[in-house]
Design an enzyme around this catalytic site. Structure first.
Site, mmCIF file in Angstrom:
data_model
loop_
_atom_site.group_PDB
_atom_site.id
_atom_site.type_symbol
_atom_site.label_atom_id
_atom_site.label_comp_id
_atom_site.label_asym_id
_atom_site.label_seq_id
_atom_site.Cartn_x
_atom_site.Cartn_y
_atom_site.Cartn_z
ATOM 1 N N HIS A 87 -38.944 -81.760 -121.548
ATOM 2 C CA HIS A 87 -37.810 -82.124 -121.257
ATOM 3 C C HIS A 87 -38.673 -83.417 -122.546
ATOM 4 C CE1 HIS A 87 -36.508 -85.398 -118.029
ATOM 5 N NE2 HIS A 87 -36.336 -86.185 -119.144
ATOM 6 N N ARG B 223 -29.554 -84.063 -117.435
ATOM 7 C CA ARG B 223 -30.177 -84.001 -116.511
ATOM 8 C C ARG B 223 -29.940 -82.840 -116.148
ATOM 9 N NH1 ARG B 223 -33.052 -87.739 -117.231
ATOM 10 N NH2 ARG B 223 -33.599 -89.839 -116.432
HETATM 11 C C1 OXD Z 1 -34.450 -91.284 -119.474
HETATM 12 C C2 OXD Z 1 -35.361 -90.104 -119.388
HETATM 13 O O1 OXD Z 1 -34.771 -91.712 -118.950
HETATM 14 O O2 OXD Z 1 -36.421 -89.511 -120.875
HETATM 15 O O3 OXD Z 1 -35.161 -92.076 -120.424
HETATM 16 O O4 OXD Z 1 -35.197 -88.733 -118.985
#
Ligand code: OXD
Length: 311
Positions: free
Chosen positions: A274, A226
Site C-alpha cells: 500500500h 482498495r
Molecule cells: C488513500 C490511500 O485513500 O492512500 O489516499 O489509500
C-alpha cells in the site's frame, strides 16, 4: 478558540502532523486523540484510519478532513452524522506517484523487463521483439485525479489509453467510456486494466471473473484502489488458467497481507505494501489548513465528499 482534533490509528508519531498543523493554524488549538479521554469539543477533525469511537465522542464536529483520497473506512464509522461534511485530500503529491507506479508496472510487461531479469540470471543476451504499443491498450477505471493523471501520462507515451467512469470524462488523446452500458466495450479493448475507483457498494468486487473474462487475452491487472474491489479467488483461478498474464497489487482486503496468503508466492503476482502513492506531509498540511481556514471564513472548500455516491 477553535479546537481541532487529529485522530489517526495509523501514525505512531502524530506530533509530526500536529506541530506543523499548529504552525499553519496559529489561532486554533490542535490536539491529539487519546483513547479513553473526555471530548475536546472539536469543531474540526483531521483523520486517517480514525478510531472507531471518533464520532461517538466528538459530537460537536462541523467538518472532517480525511488525510487520504479514499473515504470508504471513514463512512463506515458508527455515529457518523448524516449531514457532517467530509472533505477528502485532493492530490497532495499522490497523482504523480500513482502515474509512476502504473507506468512501472506497465513497462515491466510491455518492454519485457520481466523476461530480461530472468535472462540476466541465465547470462542470456537475447533481444526480445520490438515493442508494439498498440498491443498494450490500457484501460483505466476511474477518472478522479489519480486516474486522470495516469491516463495523461500513458497517453503522452503513446500507449492506447481509455478510461471508464460513471459519466465519462474528456481527456485529450484518451477514449472515454461511461456507465454500465459501455463497460463491456471498454473491457473488450483493454489488455492492461488499472483500477483507481473509489470503494462503494457499487464497485466492491468489480475485479471479478466476469470482468476478467471480457478483457483481451494475456491481460494484466493493476489494483491501486482498495483490496475489496478484487475477488481474490477469481484472480488466482484466472491467472492459473492462463487467461490473465499477471497482476500488480498495492492494496488488499486484509492489510498487512497475512504471511500465509497465496498471493505472496504466486509467480505472476507483484505485491507492494500500500505504497503506490503517499500523501506528502507538507502539501497535505498546507491543503488541510487552507480548507479549515476557508470554512472559518465562511467559504466551502473543494473536495467535499458526496455521501450518496460514497466518494
Ligand atoms: C488513500 C490511500 O485513500 O492512500 O489516499 O489509500
Amino acid at each position: 478558540m477553535t479546537n481541532v482534533i487529529f485522530a489517526s490509528t495509523h501514525d505512531t508519531t502524530p506530533q509530526e502532523w500536529i506541530a506543523p498543523l499548529q504552525r499553519a493554524l496559529p489561532l486554533a488549538q490542535i490536539s491529539n486523540w487519546k483513547d479513553n479521554a473526555p471530548p475536546v469539543d472539536a469543531r474540526f477533525a483531521v483523520v486517517w484510519k480514525p478510531p472507531h469511537d471518533l464520532f461517538l465522542r466528538e459530537t460537536r464536529l462541523e467538518a472532517v478532513f480525511n488525510l487520504g483520497a479514499g473515504v470508504d473506512a471513514l463512512l463506515q464509522l458508527p455515529g457518523l452524522p448524516a449531514d457532517l461534511p467530509i472533505f477528502r485530500l485532493e492530490d497532495a503529491g499522490m497523482s504523480v506517484q500513482m502515474a509512476e507506479y502504473v507506468l512501472h508496472a506497465l513497462l515491466r510487461a510491455s518492454r519485457g523487463f520481466e523476461q530480461y531479469q530472468v535472462q540476466q540470471r541465465q547470462r542470456l543476451w537475447h533481444p526480445l521483439p520490438d515493442i508494439e504499443r498498440e498491443s498494450w491498450p490500457v484501460g483505466i477505471m476511474g477518472t478522479g485525479l489519480m486516474g486522470t493523471r495516469m491516463a495523461q501520462t500513458l497517453a503522452a507515451l503513446e500507449y492506447p489509453v481509455a478510461t471508464w467512469s460513471r459519466r465519462g470524462k474528456e481527456i485529450a488523446g484518451v477514449h472515454a467510456y461511461a456507465g454500465a452500458d459501455e463497460f463491456p466495450a471498454f473491457l473488450a479493448r483493454t489488455r492492461v486494466l488499472v483500477n483507481t475507483l473509489p470503494l462503494t457498494p457499487a464497485t466492491q468486487g468489480i475485479l471479478c471473473r466476469k470482468t476478467f473474462e471480457q478483457l483481451l487475452p494475456d491481460a494484466c491487472i493493476i489494483n491501486v484502489a482498495r483490496g475489496e474491489h478484487l475477488v481474490e479467488k477469481d484472480l488466482l483461478s484466472m491467472l492459473d488458467s492462463g487467461h490473465l498474464r499477471g497482476a500488480t497489487l498495492d492494496v488488499f482486503a486484509q492489510e498487512p497481507l497475512p504471511s500465509s496468503h497465496p498471493f505472496w508466492d504466486h509467480p505472476a503476482i507483484t505485491i507492494t505494501p500500500h505504497v503506490a502513492a503517499a500523501s506528502l506531509r507538507g502539501a497535505t498540511i498546507k491543503q488541510v489548513a487552507a480548507k479549515i481556514q476557508s470554512l472559518l471564513n465562511g467559504v466551502v472548500p473543494t473536495g467535499a465528499v458526496n455521501r450518496e455516491l460514497g466518494y
